[in-house]
Structures are given as C-alpha cells and as structure tokens.
Design a protein around this motif. Structure first.
Motif, PDB file in Angstrom:
ATOM      1  N   VAL A 230       0.863  -1.180   0.000  1.00  0.00           N
ATOM      2  CA  VAL A 230       0.000   0.000   0.000  1.00  0.00           C
ATOM      3  C   VAL A 230       0.900   1.231   0.000  1.00  0.00           C
ATOM      4  O   VAL A 230       1.793   1.355   0.845  1.00  0.00           O
ATOM      5  CB  VAL A 230      -0.917   0.014   1.252  1.00  0.00           C
ATOM      6  CG1 VAL A 230      -1.774   1.271   1.282  1.00  0.00           C
ATOM      7  CG2 VAL A 230      -1.780  -1.236   1.295  1.00  0.00           C
ATOM      8  N   TYR A 231       0.711   2.101  -0.997  1.00  0.00           N
ATOM      9  CA  TYR A 231       1.401   3.397  -0.988  1.00  0.00           C
ATOM     10  C   TYR A 231       0.485   4.419  -0.342  1.00  0.00           C
ATOM     11  O   TYR A 231      -0.715   4.444  -0.623  1.00  0.00           O
ATOM     12  CB  TYR A 231       1.700   3.870  -2.417  1.00  0.00           C
ATOM     13  CG  TYR A 231       2.730   3.054  -3.168  1.00  0.00           C
ATOM     14  CD1 TYR A 231       4.079   3.110  -2.831  1.00  0.00           C
ATOM     15  CD2 TYR A 231       2.354   2.251  -4.237  1.00  0.00           C
ATOM     16  CE1 TYR A 231       5.020   2.377  -3.541  1.00  0.00           C
ATOM     17  CE2 TYR A 231       3.293   1.519  -4.956  1.00  0.00           C
ATOM     18  CZ  TYR A 231       4.620   1.591  -4.601  1.00  0.00           C
ATOM     19  OH  TYR A 231       5.556   0.870  -5.314  1.00  0.00           O
TER      20      TYR A 231
ATOM     21  N   ALA B  62      -1.179  -1.169  -4.395  1.00  0.00           N
ATOM     22  CA  ALA B  62      -0.465  -1.507  -5.628  1.00  0.00           C
ATOM     23  C   ALA B  62      -0.334  -3.017  -5.813  1.00  0.00           C
ATOM     24  O   ALA B  62      -0.260  -3.507  -6.939  1.00  0.00           O
ATOM     25  CB  ALA B  62       0.910  -0.862  -5.633  1.00  0.00           C
ATOM     26  N   LEU B  63      -0.304  -3.774  -4.712  1.00  0.00           N
ATOM     27  CA  LEU B  63      -0.266  -5.244  -4.772  1.00  0.00           C
ATOM     28  C   LEU B  63      -1.189  -5.807  -3.700  1.00  0.00           C
ATOM     29  O   LEU B  63      -1.211  -5.304  -2.568  1.00  0.00           O
ATOM     30  CB  LEU B  63       1.148  -5.769  -4.509  1.00  0.00           C
ATOM     31  CG  LEU B  63       2.220  -5.593  -5.573  1.00  0.00           C
ATOM     32  CD1 LEU B  63       3.555  -6.117  -5.034  1.00  0.00           C
ATOM     33  CD2 LEU B  63       1.860  -6.298  -6.865  1.00  0.00           C
ATOM     34  N   SER B  64      -1.983  -6.824  -4.064  1.00  0.00           N
ATOM     35  CA  SER B  64      -2.913  -7.439  -3.112  1.00  0.00           C
ATOM     36  C   SER B  64      -2.679  -8.932  -2.994  1.00  0.00           C
ATOM     37  O   SER B  64      -2.904  -9.673  -3.959  1.00  0.00           O
ATOM     38  CB  SER B  64      -4.366  -7.279  -3.560  1.00  0.00           C
ATOM     39  OG  SER B  64      -4.678  -5.984  -3.886  1.00  0.00           O
TER      40      SER B  64
ATOM     41  N   SER C  21      -0.355  -2.135 -13.284  1.00  0.00           N
ATOM     42  CA  SER C  21      -0.805  -3.403 -12.696  1.00  0.00           C
ATOM     43  C   SER C  21       0.058  -3.854 -11.507  1.00  0.00           C
ATOM     44  O   SER C  21      -0.285  -4.806 -10.823  1.00  0.00           O
ATOM     45  CB  SER C  21      -0.851  -4.495 -13.774  1.00  0.00           C
ATOM     46  OG  SER C  21       0.421  -4.670 -14.363  1.00  0.00           O
ATOM     47  N   GLY C  22       1.208  -3.187 -11.309  1.00  0.00           N
ATOM     48  CA  GLY C  22       2.019  -3.512 -10.133  1.00  0.00           C
ATOM     49  C   GLY C  22       3.362  -4.156 -10.428  1.00  0.00           C
ATOM     50  O   GLY C  22       4.061  -4.599  -9.509  1.00  0.00           O
TER      51      GLY C  22
ATOM     52  N   ASP D 150      12.383  -1.815  -1.905  1.00  0.00           N
ATOM     53  CA  ASP D 150      11.226  -1.402  -1.119  1.00  0.00           C
ATOM     54  C   ASP D 150      10.723  -2.664  -0.428  1.00  0.00           C
ATOM     55  O   ASP D 150      11.145  -3.768  -0.771  1.00  0.00           O
ATOM     56  CB  ASP D 150      10.166  -0.830  -2.062  1.00  0.00           C
ATOM     57  CG  ASP D 150       9.162   0.051  -1.326  1.00  0.00           C
ATOM     58  OD1 ASP D 150       9.212   0.116  -0.074  1.00  0.00           O
ATOM     59  OD2 ASP D 150       8.324   0.663  -2.010  1.00  0.00           O
ATOM     60  N   ARG D 151       9.851  -2.515   0.586  1.00  0.00           N
ATOM     61  CA  ARG D 151       9.400  -3.720   1.281  1.00  0.00           C
ATOM     62  C   ARG D 151       7.882  -3.806   1.311  1.00  0.00           C
ATOM     63  O   ARG D 151       7.198  -2.787   1.277  1.00  0.00           O
ATOM     64  CB  ARG D 151       9.996  -3.779   2.694  1.00  0.00           C
ATOM     65  CG  ARG D 151       9.679  -2.583   3.545  1.00  0.00           C
ATOM     66  CD  ARG D 151      10.815  -2.289   4.497  1.00  0.00           C
ATOM     67  NE  ARG D 151      10.987  -3.373   5.450  1.00  0.00           N
ATOM     68  CZ  ARG D 151      11.850  -3.349   6.459  1.00  0.00           C
ATOM     69  NH1 ARG D 151      12.605  -2.271   6.638  1.00  0.00           N
ATOM     70  NH2 ARG D 151      11.944  -4.345   7.276  1.00  0.00           N
ATOM     71  N   PRO D 152       7.366  -5.038   1.354  1.00  0.00           N
ATOM     72  CA  PRO D 152       5.915  -5.205   1.368  1.00  0.00           C
ATOM     73  C   PRO D 152       5.305  -4.590   2.640  1.00  0.00           C
ATOM     74  O   PRO D 152       5.949  -4.561   3.686  1.00  0.00           O
ATOM     75  CB  PRO D 152       5.712  -6.725   1.387  1.00  0.00           C
ATOM     76  CG  PRO D 152       7.011  -7.327   1.024  1.00  0.00           C
ATOM     77  CD  PRO D 152       8.070  -6.340   1.393  1.00  0.00           C
ATOM     78  N   THR D 153       4.069  -4.128   2.503  1.00  0.00           N
ATOM     79  CA  THR D 153       3.338  -3.645   3.672  1.00  0.00           C
ATOM     80  C   THR D 153       2.907  -4.837   4.530  1.00  0.00           C
ATOM     81  O   THR D 153       2.879  -4.762   5.761  1.00  0.00           O
ATOM     82  CB  THR D 153       2.086  -2.860   3.219  1.00  0.00           C
ATOM     83  OG1 THR D 153       2.419  -2.065   2.083  1.00  0.00           O
ATOM     84  CG2 THR D 153       1.580  -1.960   4.332  1.00  0.00           C
ATOM     85  N   GLU D 154       2.529  -5.927   3.820  1.00  0.00           N
ATOM     86  CA  GLU D 154       2.133  -7.155   4.519  1.00  0.00           C
ATOM     87  C   GLU D 154       2.695  -8.358   3.778  1.00  0.00           C
ATOM     88  O   GLU D 154       2.987  -8.266   2.589  1.00  0.00           O
ATOM     89  CB  GLU D 154       0.604  -7.312   4.512  1.00  0.00           C
ATOM     90  CG  GLU D 154      -0.137  -6.423   5.475  1.00  0.00           C
ATOM     91  CD  GLU D 154      -1.635  -6.582   5.213  1.00  0.00           C
ATOM     92  OE1 GLU D 154      -2.187  -7.617   5.643  1.00  0.00           O
ATOM     93  OE2 GLU D 154      -2.210  -5.698   4.564  1.00  0.00           O
TER      94      GLU D 154
END
Ligand SMILES: Nc1ncnc2c1ncn2[C@@H]1O[C@H](COP(=O)(O)OP(=O)(O)O)[C@@H](O)[C@H]1O
Ligand SMILES: [Mg+2]
Length: 227
Positions: A12-13, A22-24, A44-45, A57-61
């Motif tokens: 999530v940005y 941006a990614l789910s 699309s990410g 960069d690192r994932p939010t989750e």
C-alpha cells in the motif's frame, strides 16, 4: 528450495490521506535458474513487485524470502549489501553512466567487491563483454552506442558480480521489436550459461513468448500463472 518465495505480499502506498493498493495478496515461488516474466498493463504492479524482489522497497504485509533471506528482517543498512551480493538490475532506460566507458560501466559494480585481484577483475569484465557481444566496443562511451548495444552492456553489468537473481523492469520498453527479441534471447542464453535466475517485466505480449514461466498481474493481483 525455491530462490524466491512470496507469501501473500501486499503493498500500500500512502499519498497524504489517500492510499493506493499496488499489490494485493500476491503469492508465488521462483525456481533457481528459471526465466520468468511478470506481465500486465501499465499500473498493474510490475515495478512495485520487482522493487520488492530487489529489496529496494518492502511489502506492507506478507512474507518475502529472497535467496534464503527473509527480507523483512534486513535492516536498511544491510539491504544494500544484500543487493550487491545477490541481485543484478537491468533498467528500461539502461542507466549507464555517461562519463564512463563501456568497460568502466561493467567494472563499476565490482568496485564494491573487495576480494578480487586486478587480473581477475579484468578477465571477468572482458568475459562478460564477450558474452554480450560488446568486447570490441569496450572503450566507447554510452552515447556512441545504439539502444540495443546499451542494453547489452547493462546485461553484462548486471551479471558481472555473479548474482543469483537478475531483475529487469521492462528491459525492452525503449527498443524496437527486433532488438527487443535479441535482448530477451541474449538474457536467456546468459541464464543457460551462468545459471542465473532472470525475472523481467513487460507489457509486450511478443516479448513474453520467450519466458518459460509467466505471471499475469492485473490491478495488483496475480490473476494467472502460465508454465
Ligand atoms: N511511489 C508511489 N506512490 C504512490 N503510488 C504509486 C507509487 N508507485 C506506484 N504507485 C501506484 O501503484 C500502482 C502500481 O504501479 P506500478 O507498480 O508502477 O505498475 P506497473 O509497473 O505495472 O506500471 C499504480 O496504481 C501506481 O499509480
Ligand atoms: Mg512499471
């Protein structure tokens, strides 16, 4: 063990009060020495995902393991070192350093590598330039090269540190069709020769045909996987 494992990663940005997902919940694994493409329309990410794989960069989750390391556990100061040892990058606008020669551009990532002598360094650089068909242009500056030649140099630079993983974000976006196909087949032959895992993104369906494994992204979701 796979080279990369992504388990339910999301990104999530935050832009002020707004949030962009941006990614789910993306999950996949990438095998060693494979030749992989992430495909999807603009937005699309793809870049977000490659930035995670490259520890830029690192994932939010979620959980992302690259080359046996849980990337969430890396401190900011450790990330550059991890990248330098394990990952090479190829960019769509080549990112060569204009004031350096072809030879010096390929040498550049080795400046960080302490334990190789001058002779080995020179041999390694020339072996890489030879592998991409650019040995005879080693003294030229990037401005004297075509787009396809610049991307060949960028491929040599990505591989010279002998990384396990090379990430190429739309490496053919600024090249014509014929040159694009040549760059993709060059990357594939480098995979064959050096056993390096290549991951590239593209929105060009023709370029995708060379990939052995294709992941399709839409709106930040992994909608399809084609072997
Ligand atoms: N730094 C950022 N800040 C806010 N939103 C971003 C940022 N980077 C990308 N996005 C958004 O995230 C989504 C995915 O973008 P991106 O990963 O660049 O897709 P692609 O590379 O497939 O075009 C898009 O909606 C984009 O606008
Ligand atoms: Mg992108």
């Amino acid at each position: 063990m796979p080279l990369v494992t992504a388990e339910n990663i999301s990104k999530v940005y935050r832009l002020g009060s707004e949030q962009v997902k941006a990614l789910s919940n993306v999950s996949f694994s990438l095998e060693k020495s494979s030749f992989i493409s992430f495909v999807g329309p603009s937005g699309s990410g793809k870049t977000t995902l490659l930035n995670m794989l490259g520890c830029l960069d690192r994932p939010t989750e979620g959980r992302l393991t690259v080359c046996g390391t849980d990337t969430a556990g890396l401190k900011p100061s450790q990330r550059a070192d991890f990248r330098g040892k394990n990952i090479g990058f190829i960019f769509q606008d080549f990112n060569l350093i204009p004031v350096l020669s072809v030879y010096e551009n390929v040498e550049y990532p080795l400046v960080m590598v302490q334990n190789i002598c001058a002779k080995e360094r020179r041999e390694r650089i020339m072996r890489m330039l030879d592998a991409v068909g650019m040995a005879e242009h080693s003294e030229k500056r990037p401005s004297q090269l075509s787009g396809g030649q610049k991307q060949r140099v960028a491929a040599a630079r990505a591989l010279v540190t002998n990384p396990s993983l090379i990430l190429a974000d739309e490496p053919t976006a600024n090249l014509d069709h014929e040159t694009s196909m040549k760059i993709i087949t060059l990357m594939k032959s480098m995979r064959d020769d050096f056993g390096t895992t290549f991951v590239f993104s593209t929105h060009d369906p023709k370029v995708v045909s060379e990939a052995e494994h294709v992941f399709v992204l839409e709106d930040g979701k992994l909608v399809r996987e084609e072997a």
